[in-house]
Write an enzyme that holds these catalytic residues in place. Sequence first.
Site, PDB file in Angstrom:
ATOM      1  N   CYS A  79       0.808  -1.211   0.000  1.00 22.21           N
ATOM      2  CA  CYS A  79       0.000   0.000   0.000  1.00 22.21           C
ATOM      3  C   CYS A  79       0.844   1.264   0.000  1.00 22.21           C
ATOM      4  O   CYS A  79       0.466   2.276  -0.588  1.00 22.21           O
ATOM      5  CB  CYS A  79      -0.974  -0.006   1.152  1.00 22.21           C
ATOM      6  SG  CYS A  79      -0.194  -0.180   2.748  1.00 22.21           S
ATOM      7  N   HIS A 133      -2.093   0.679   7.058  1.00 21.80           N
ATOM      8  CA  HIS A 133      -2.409   0.986   5.671  1.00 21.80           C
ATOM      9  C   HIS A 133      -1.933   2.410   5.389  1.00 21.80           C
ATOM     10  O   HIS A 133      -1.666   3.184   6.297  1.00 21.80           O
ATOM     11  CB  HIS A 133      -3.928   0.859   5.471  1.00 21.80           C
ATOM     12  CG  HIS A 133      -4.354   0.891   4.035  1.00 21.80           C
ATOM     13  ND1 HIS A 133      -3.820   0.057   3.088  1.00 21.80           N
ATOM     14  CD2 HIS A 133      -5.283   1.649   3.393  1.00 21.80           C
ATOM     15  CE1 HIS A 133      -4.399   0.306   1.922  1.00 21.80           C
ATOM     16  NE2 HIS A 133      -5.293   1.277   2.085  1.00 21.80           N
ATOM     17  N   ASP A 146      -8.079   5.981  -2.266  1.00 22.51           N
ATOM     18  CA  ASP A 146      -7.223   4.875  -1.847  1.00 22.51           C
ATOM     19  C   ASP A 146      -6.726   4.162  -3.087  1.00 22.51           C
ATOM     20  O   ASP A 146      -7.443   3.363  -3.690  1.00 22.51           O
ATOM     21  CB  ASP A 146      -7.997   3.902  -0.950  1.00 22.51           C
ATOM     22  CG  ASP A 146      -7.063   2.894  -0.314  1.00 22.51           C
ATOM     23  OD1 ASP A 146      -5.910   2.785  -0.789  1.00 22.51           O
ATOM     24  OD2 ASP A 146      -7.477   2.219   0.644  1.00 22.51           O
TER      25      ASP A 146
END
Lengths: 327, 650
Positions: free
Chosen positions: B408, B452, B468
């Site tokens: 991520c 994250h 995201d």
Amino acid sequence: MNYNVAQKHIIHQRPGKTPNPMRLPELDAILADINRIILGKDRPIRLSLACLLARGHLLIEDLPGVGKTTLAHVLARVLGLDFQRIQFTSDMLPADIIGVSIFDRESGAFHFHPGPIFTQVVLADEINRATPKAQSALLEAMEERQVTAEGKTRALPEPFFVIATQNPTYQIGTFPLPESQLDRFLLKIELGYPDPAAERELLAGADRRQLVADLVPRITPQRLIELQNTVRAVHASPALIDYVQTLAAYTRAAPRWQEGLSPRACLALLAVARAWALLDGRDHVLPEDVQAVLQGVIAHRLRPTDDDARSHAEAVAAALIEAVPLP
Amino acid sequence: MARTNRPVSRRQAWWLLATALAASLPLAPQVPLWLSLAAGAVFSWRAALTWRQWHLPPRWLLVLLVIAGTVGVFLQYRTTMGRTPGIALLVVFLSLKLLELRAARDAVATALLCYFLVLGQFLFTQTIPTALLACLTVLITTATLLAASDDRPQPLLQLRRAGLMLAQALPFMLLLFLLFPRVQGPLWGIPQDRISAVSGLSDTMSPGSIALLSQSDAIAFRVQFKGTVPPQSELYWRGPVMPSFDGRSWRVRQTLGAYTEVPYSGIGAAVDYEVTLEPHGKFWLFALELPATLPADSALTSDYQPIARQAVRNRMRYAQRAWPEAIAGINEASSILREALALPRDGNPRMRAIAAGWRAQHGDDGAAILATAETFFGQQLLIYTLNPPLLGADIVDEFLFDTKRGFCEHFAAAFVFALRAAGVPARVVAGYQGGEVNPVDGYLVVRQYDAHAWAEAWIAGRGWVRIDPTAISAPSRINSNLASAVPTEEGLPFLARSDLAWLREVRYRLDAVTNGWNQWVLGYNPQRQRDLLAGLGMNEPDWRSMTAVLSVLCGGVMLGLTVWILRNRLRVDPALAAWRRFTARLARRGIVWQPWEGPLAFAERAAGQAPRHAKSIVEIATLYARMRYGPAPQAGDLLQLKQKIAAFHP
């Protein structure tokens, strides 16, 4: 009867003061006979008789000359029992107690010559002067009530009662009995010196031997066995058994003793207390009975951790009684 | 009670050795290795002494050993103060005290030292296993203390006695725990030496830093929602915001809290929840985007991240409200926007070129550039993996065009870089995404592997917008969890794997128990206490009323225990009860029945002291003795006894 245990648990017999329907006159007569000869020793005499009635054996620890032999002799006499005395010495062998088989030339076979133990009342004098081997021959006979010699088992007469005496263990030339063997004696008592009045009567009175010889048996051996059976039937209530258990539990938990009372010691306590109750003419045991015989039961069973207390068995028993409330 | 100069027996020595071992073994990981070995050697020495019944070492040797141990601890820590040096010293003293067991008082002192060491364990950990172990050690220590006064009972019996004593103490412990006025702060309020090896987010992000966290299944925080749990894809737990980029790492801005209340207003439904945050040594408080309220003693940074006034070094609980649809930063300060556009002078030329193209195409239309960027990222067919290949100098270019594999942080970093290169203000937001609801107690558990990173872009008229980029390439990471997004279950922590159903079930239950412990035992603070007392009808109690309640309840428990112990006595034989009335009457006359005295013996003594009543005393005692100790009482006996006693007035 004075039950006042606080005054060091000396329980004096005053016959007839509290007439009791259960009272057995023959027992009173026996006690009266013995008290006539051994003066001022009411309590040890009563304990000895209780021990005999409870089918136990008696250990007397005392100095020579205070009347141990006479006590054994008198007991045998009034109860109509045979009596033998064995003087223990350091060179004694088991055969000297049990008996020996001797070859009979005429019949060409061995014949067993019974030793002095084949009698109803045995006085084993100065038992701790003999070697452990000889001691154990006697103690095994006491426990089994039979003797095995040359592979043959012979029953000892009934009733069978051993009165053993031992010198105080601090004297030289003694083989102290181990605890497991001491446990075979139901009671351990001390006679002690007579008080001055009793001693004076003794000195001024008639010859003791003659008095003993004049005694007539009060009961038959058969009746004695019946009385022993009656003792077993004396009632011990749950409350009383609680008391015995509480006493035992206290001895097990208190740091004063190395080990507490064993279950066998509790049984012994109960058995003697039953006999004591019967001597008092009761069909049930009271805490007073337990307290009265406690000292004799624990004297040779509880070893104090503290050396100071060893010589004061009486004080130890009194302290134990006063420490344990009745349940 | 034992006399203090009684020598210590062999059995007592074994007891003490076992206790000392039980008390100091759990501390072995806390003290230096040399001390553990030395203490072990002393224990073995002591065991040999007891076994062989050798003499204890001379006093001068002990003095030398004490000095050596103390100097050793000092050299190790450069101090003898503080938590670990203090415990280390106690271990030294305890082990050497064992070599000095001469009399009963030494045994008692050793046992008390063991109690203290048990307490010492709590200075390091306060988990349930620690507490259970401590209970066991306290049991053994208490048995040892009992053995110090009387060592004849068998070990099991001794332990039983100790257990009974502790069981009797338990109600008092509970009452004191619940009602004794609490002090603010943790139960074990000793400042920790340092926060070390606490895994969690850091204030910089470089490729691989979050992937590292995915290896840990340690719990970051737990959440209890007041209503229903929002869908997984909306659970963005905002953490450190990282606007500054040096070409490789992203960093947080070193600013303190800017707002004491939130600078935006809510739109739509609010979500209420309570967070129990595990200590992580940073100031950050994690909150669902976007926080609507601020916990006590906290502030909001200019990046809308709640931070505490002090670093979170102890487990902390705070209530929170979130506005998932709030709009923030419509009128963002120009300095912040400038910072959100800053890029290093060079590097990543390929991405810069493409972004320049977007800029040329859409001009100042941030929304259009954002949409283009999203499409672009979707077309790159990036692969989400825990084991991305190492990157060189141009991390964005290499990730997007060469390796195409990343975690991520790669996605977020590349996306923010692309937006900035195209002239749209953007920044990286780190935090946690998702979490797992424990079906046993309903708490949402967020673990380190839920860490994250995502992106935030500023669009004129819309304020800060969350994008995201991971979701574009690996939507299942956001919609369900990490395990479903990673291709094969590569290198996942054992507990994150989804194929072991029974293990998950066990974990849920264990975790629910741990959470209950944290919430109700370790987290039992003045607020919880006030809530509890309010539930019992005591609003805002002061220390006086609390002391009164405590005393009354402790008295009640004491009474209950007494009744329980006396139950056998209360269930008495009616004859015995009558006898007690009788003796009580005589006691008023000064004739006191001794509890060990048999009835007839007492009657004879009492009759002597009160001759006028001798007849009735003896009658009553004889009747009672027959009833209590005789074979079978007759029907009228009890009535007769009661009547006689009723008529008896000395």
